[in-house]
Design an enzyme around this catalytic site. Structure first.
Site, PDB file in Angstrom:
ATOM      1  N   LYS A 124     -10.284   9.212   6.713  1.00 22.06           N
ATOM      2  CA  LYS A 124      -9.339   8.115   6.436  1.00 22.06           C
ATOM      3  C   LYS A 124      -7.950   8.667   6.793  1.00 22.06           C
ATOM      4  O   LYS A 124      -7.342   9.402   6.020  1.00 22.06           O
ATOM      5  CB  LYS A 124      -9.418   7.730   4.955  1.00 22.06           C
ATOM      6  CG  LYS A 124      -8.988   6.305   4.636  1.00 22.06           C
ATOM      7  CD  LYS A 124      -7.596   5.926   5.066  1.00 22.06           C
ATOM      8  CE  LYS A 124      -6.529   6.416   4.113  1.00 22.06           C
ATOM      9  NZ  LYS A 124      -5.152   6.128   4.639  1.00 22.06           N
ATOM     10  N   GLU A 199      -4.197  20.157   0.238  1.00 23.63           N
ATOM     11  CA  GLU A 199      -3.046  20.753   0.917  1.00 23.63           C
ATOM     12  C   GLU A 199      -1.854  19.867   0.576  1.00 23.63           C
ATOM     13  O   GLU A 199      -1.757  18.755   1.071  1.00 23.63           O
ATOM     14  CB  GLU A 199      -3.257  20.766   2.440  1.00 23.63           C
ATOM     15  CG  GLU A 199      -4.408  21.620   2.913  1.00 23.63           C
ATOM     16  CD  GLU A 199      -4.153  23.110   2.783  1.00 23.63           C
ATOM     17  OE1 GLU A 199      -2.985  23.518   2.652  1.00 23.63           O
ATOM     18  OE2 GLU A 199      -5.136  23.859   2.810  1.00 23.63           O
ATOM     19  N   CYS A 233       5.230  20.350   5.912  1.00 22.45           N
ATOM     20  CA  CYS A 233       5.043  20.793   4.523  1.00 22.45           C
ATOM     21  C   CYS A 233       5.406  22.262   4.346  1.00 22.45           C
ATOM     22  O   CYS A 233       5.818  22.682   3.279  1.00 22.45           O
ATOM     23  CB  CYS A 233       3.627  20.510   4.058  1.00 22.45           C
ATOM     24  SG  CYS A 233       2.379  20.939   5.256  1.00 22.45           S
ATOM     25  N   GLU A 323      10.425  18.534  -2.757  1.00 16.83           N
ATOM     26  CA  GLU A 323      10.192  18.419  -1.322  1.00 16.83           C
ATOM     27  C   GLU A 323      10.862  17.146  -0.806  1.00 16.83           C
ATOM     28  O   GLU A 323      10.589  16.057  -1.290  1.00 16.83           O
ATOM     29  CB  GLU A 323       8.688  18.370  -1.043  1.00 16.83           C
ATOM     30  CG  GLU A 323       8.377  18.303   0.428  1.00 16.83           C
ATOM     31  CD  GLU A 323       6.888  18.417   0.721  1.00 16.83           C
ATOM     32  OE1 GLU A 323       6.114  17.593   0.212  1.00 16.83           O
ATOM     33  OE2 GLU A 323       6.502  19.333   1.472  1.00 16.83           O
TER      34      GLU A 323
HETATM   35  P1  NAD Z   1       0.573  10.191   0.628  1.00 14.10           P
HETATM   36  O1  NAD Z   1       0.082  11.317  -0.176  1.00 14.10           O
HETATM   37  O2  NAD Z   1       0.764   8.872  -0.047  1.00 14.10           O
HETATM   38  O3  NAD Z   1      -0.412   9.924   1.874  1.00 14.10           O
HETATM   39  C1  NAD Z   1      -1.277  10.893   2.450  1.00 14.10           C
HETATM   40  C2  NAD Z   1      -2.648  10.277   2.705  1.00 14.10           C
HETATM   41  O4  NAD Z   1      -3.239   9.900   1.460  1.00 14.10           O
HETATM   42  C3  NAD Z   1      -2.629   8.999   3.547  1.00 14.10           C
HETATM   43  O5  NAD Z   1      -3.761   8.941   4.359  1.00 14.10           O
HETATM   44  C4  NAD Z   1      -2.699   7.914   2.485  1.00 14.10           C
HETATM   45  O6  NAD Z   1      -3.222   6.706   2.977  1.00 14.10           O
HETATM   46  C5  NAD Z   1      -3.615   8.533   1.480  1.00 14.10           C
HETATM   47  N1  NAD Z   1      -3.484   8.006   0.106  1.00 14.10           N
HETATM   48  C6  NAD Z   1      -2.389   7.462  -0.483  1.00 14.10           C
HETATM   49  N2  NAD Z   1      -2.682   7.079  -1.729  1.00 14.10           N
HETATM   50  C7  NAD Z   1      -3.983   7.378  -1.950  1.00 14.10           C
HETATM   51  C8  NAD Z   1      -4.865   7.239  -3.074  1.00 14.10           C
HETATM   52  N3  NAD Z   1      -4.451   6.700  -4.213  1.00 14.10           N
HETATM   53  N4  NAD Z   1      -6.135   7.667  -2.938  1.00 14.10           N
HETATM   54  C9  NAD Z   1      -6.569   8.228  -1.793  1.00 14.10           C
HETATM   55  N5  NAD Z   1      -5.782   8.380  -0.709  1.00 14.10           N
HETATM   56  C10 NAD Z   1      -4.503   7.975  -0.785  1.00 14.10           C
HETATM   57  O7  NAD Z   1       1.904  10.646   1.321  1.00 14.10           O
HETATM   58  P2  NAD Z   1       3.045   9.703   2.012  1.00 14.10           P
HETATM   59  O8  NAD Z   1       3.371   8.525   1.155  1.00 14.10           O
HETATM   60  O9  NAD Z   1       2.619   9.423   3.392  1.00 14.10           O
HETATM   61  O10 NAD Z   1       4.262  10.706   1.991  1.00 14.10           O
HETATM   62  C11 NAD Z   1       4.968  10.883   0.782  1.00 14.10           C
HETATM   63  C12 NAD Z   1       5.401  12.311   0.613  1.00 14.10           C
HETATM   64  O11 NAD Z   1       4.276  13.182   0.640  1.00 14.10           O
HETATM   65  C13 NAD Z   1       6.281  12.860   1.708  1.00 14.10           C
HETATM   66  O12 NAD Z   1       7.592  12.485   1.575  1.00 14.10           O
HETATM   67  C14 NAD Z   1       6.045  14.330   1.571  1.00 14.10           C
HETATM   68  O13 NAD Z   1       6.861  14.875   0.570  1.00 14.10           O
HETATM   69  C15 NAD Z   1       4.617  14.432   1.169  1.00 14.10           C
HETATM   70  N6  NAD Z   1       3.740  14.746   2.320  1.00 14.10           N
HETATM   71  C16 NAD Z   1       3.232  15.978   2.423  1.00 14.10           C
HETATM   72  C17 NAD Z   1       2.432  16.296   3.504  1.00 14.10           C
HETATM   73  C18 NAD Z   1       1.847  17.640   3.686  1.00 14.10           C
HETATM   74  O14 NAD Z   1       1.498  17.994   4.803  1.00 14.10           O
HETATM   75  N7  NAD Z   1       1.657  18.430   2.647  1.00 14.10           N
HETATM   76  C19 NAD Z   1       2.173  15.364   4.491  1.00 14.10           C
HETATM   77  C20 NAD Z   1       2.693  14.072   4.348  1.00 14.10           C
HETATM   78  C21 NAD Z   1       3.462  13.796   3.244  1.00 14.10           C
END
Ligand code: NAD
Length: 416
Positions: A124, A199, A233, A323
């Site tokens: 996903k 991660e 990250c 972050e």
């Molecule tokens: P997020 O955690 O919401 O999204 C990451 C993934 O998780 C996406 O595929 C999303 O669809 C999915 N997801 C979201 N809610 C979910 C749930 N309840 N259950 C299962 N899957 C779910 O991150 P974001 O909103 O795209 O970004 C927000 C913040 O996250 C960023 O500002 C950053 O600080 C952090 N981030 C970190 C990384 C990393 O590599 N560690 C990558 C992207 C974002």
């Protein structure tokens, strides 16, 4: 999709590792053949400059896919311990949930080792970058992987992501993204007693010891933060400089940041732009000194954020703890090495970092005391075979190389 992955599991798990290796090599070759199209798609979805997309967003996953083609063929899936033979067997069906920041790399860093281990996968991907994921699915198909071994489900996190994470037919959930969602996925997996790899975020320290080449350390440090518009990250978002060199380092950082105004792409979407700008406003409000950039959008069109540098940042400030995921660098001052270590280790995160010193041994001695999963010594290059992952709240588990492969294996001991 989970049913398809379960159905394909027995045959794929029983496929000899050398044959799995051949399929992964074929997948790598398709990614190579389609790299221009993939780079253009990443640029269209994420907004990264095309050169960055070609070199990093496509280059890195090709290297990682290649590494798992080799590892699948050479890995010891069986070991002897005294009177036992230990078989390393695939965990089963993997639910992979990935973010948008390195859209293809994040996918390949999960799917390639899972396939190498003999697992089947349901992916996903992030809702901001579904077309890159679609191209990857096409590549898997072209590479001749059997039907059901890899499955793609696009959709929103709280809907499709949550359904996948909570599905009883999934044996391991591998997630990369925000700490908030990671915590929720960890809780769901824990309640179901299933394996989980997380991660999460970072707030990594770039520690410049007084004996270091200051100009080099500052320049590489600024580049590290500005790359991919700060959406990394493992970015070294806190620069730690000795009191005696502080003003010089700030001046160097301001000069370096000025070079990124034209070079840098936008951030991924309006929400992320707003989030980064509000962190910059918070930095100002809490008393940090803005020396480059600022909260105003540098252009009328697109989700651009100015390359931003804060001086006089103190460890307890929000911009030194949370972050931001944007092109924002905080420069902190330390009095002595003990102070630097306390500041460097003083966040909930522990993903990456850097140490610079005149002698490698001095840098290594400091790095060994850092509570973090990776440290680059005097600008050491990214290594796609080195385990990548977090200490503390930066996550659970490791990706890349043989450590990344072992995440997707479980052990069975036979006694003779
Ligand atoms: P997020 O955690 O919401 O999204 C990451 C993934 O998780 C996406 O595929 C999303 O669809 C999915 N997801 C979201 N809610 C979910 C749930 N309840 N259950 C299962 N899957 C779910 O991150 P974001 O909103 O795209 O970004 C927000 C913040 O996250 C960023 O500002 C950053 O600080 C952090 N981030 C970190 C990384 C990393 O590599 N560690 C990558 C992207 C974002």
């Amino acid at each position: 999709a989970v049913r398809a992955a379960r159905g394909a599991l027995p045959a794929w798990a029983a496929t000899p590792p050398a044959e799995r290796a051949e399929r992964i090599a074929a997948l790598r070759d398709v990614l190579v053949a389609r790299k221009e199209e993939i780079a253009e798609t990443v640029t269209a979805e994420l907004g990264s400059p095309l050169k960055l997309s070609q070199a990093v967003h496509v280059g890195a996953p090709i290297a990682v896919a290649g590494s798992y083609a080799e590892l699948a063929a050479s890995y010891a899936f069986e070991e002897k311990v005294g009177n036992s033979t230990v078989h390393l067997e695939p965990v089963g069906v993997v639910g992979a949930i990935t973010p948008w920041n390195y859209p293809l790399h994040q996918i390949v860093a999960k799917v390639a080792p899972a396939l190498a281990a003999g697992c089947t996968v349901v992916l996903k991907p992030a809702e901001d970058t579904p077309l890159t994921a679609q191209l990857f699915a096409e590549a898997v198909h072209e590479a001749g992987l059997p039907a059901g071994v890899f499955n793609l489900v696009t959709g929103r996190g709280p809907v499709a992501g949550q359904a996948l994470a909570g599905h009883e037919g999934v044996d391991l959930v591998s997630f990369t993204g925000s700490t908030a969602v990671g915590r929720q996925i960890g809780a769901t997996a824990g309640a179901a007693v299933k394996r989980v790899a997380l991660e999460l975020g970072g707030k990594s320290a770039n520690v410049i010891l007084p004996s270091a080449d200051l100009a080099k350390a500052v320049n590489v440090g600024v580049a590290n933060v500005m790359s991919n518009s700060g959406q990394t990250c493992s970015a070294w978002t806190r620069m730690l400089v000795h009191d005696s060199q502080y003003d010089e380092a700030v001046a160097l950082a301001v000069e370096a940041a000025a070079k990124y105004g034209e070079r840098m792409g936008p951030v991924v979407n309006a929400k992320q732009q707003q989030r980064v700008r509000s962190y910059i406003e918070k930095g100002v409000a809490e008393g940090a000194r803005l020396v480059a950039g600022g909260p105003e959008a540098p252009r009328d069109q697109g989700y651009f954020v100015s390359p931003t540098v804060f001086a006089d940042v103190t460890p307890e400030m929000t911009i030194a703890q949370e972050e931001i995921f944007g092109p924002v660098l905080s420069i902190l001052r330390y009095e002595d090495e003990a102070d630097a270590l306390r500041i460097a280790n003083g966040t909930v995160y522990g993903l990456a970092g850097a140490v610079w010193a005149g002698e490698v041994t001095e840098a290594v001695a400091f790095a060994r005391q850092l509570d973090t999963g990776q440290v680059d010594i005097n600008g050491g290059r990214f290594n796609p075979l080195a385990p990548f992952g977090g200490y503390k709240q930066s996550g659970v588990g490791r990706e890349l190389g043989s450590h990344g492969l072992s995440e997707y294996l479980q052990t069975k001991s036979l006694q003779f």
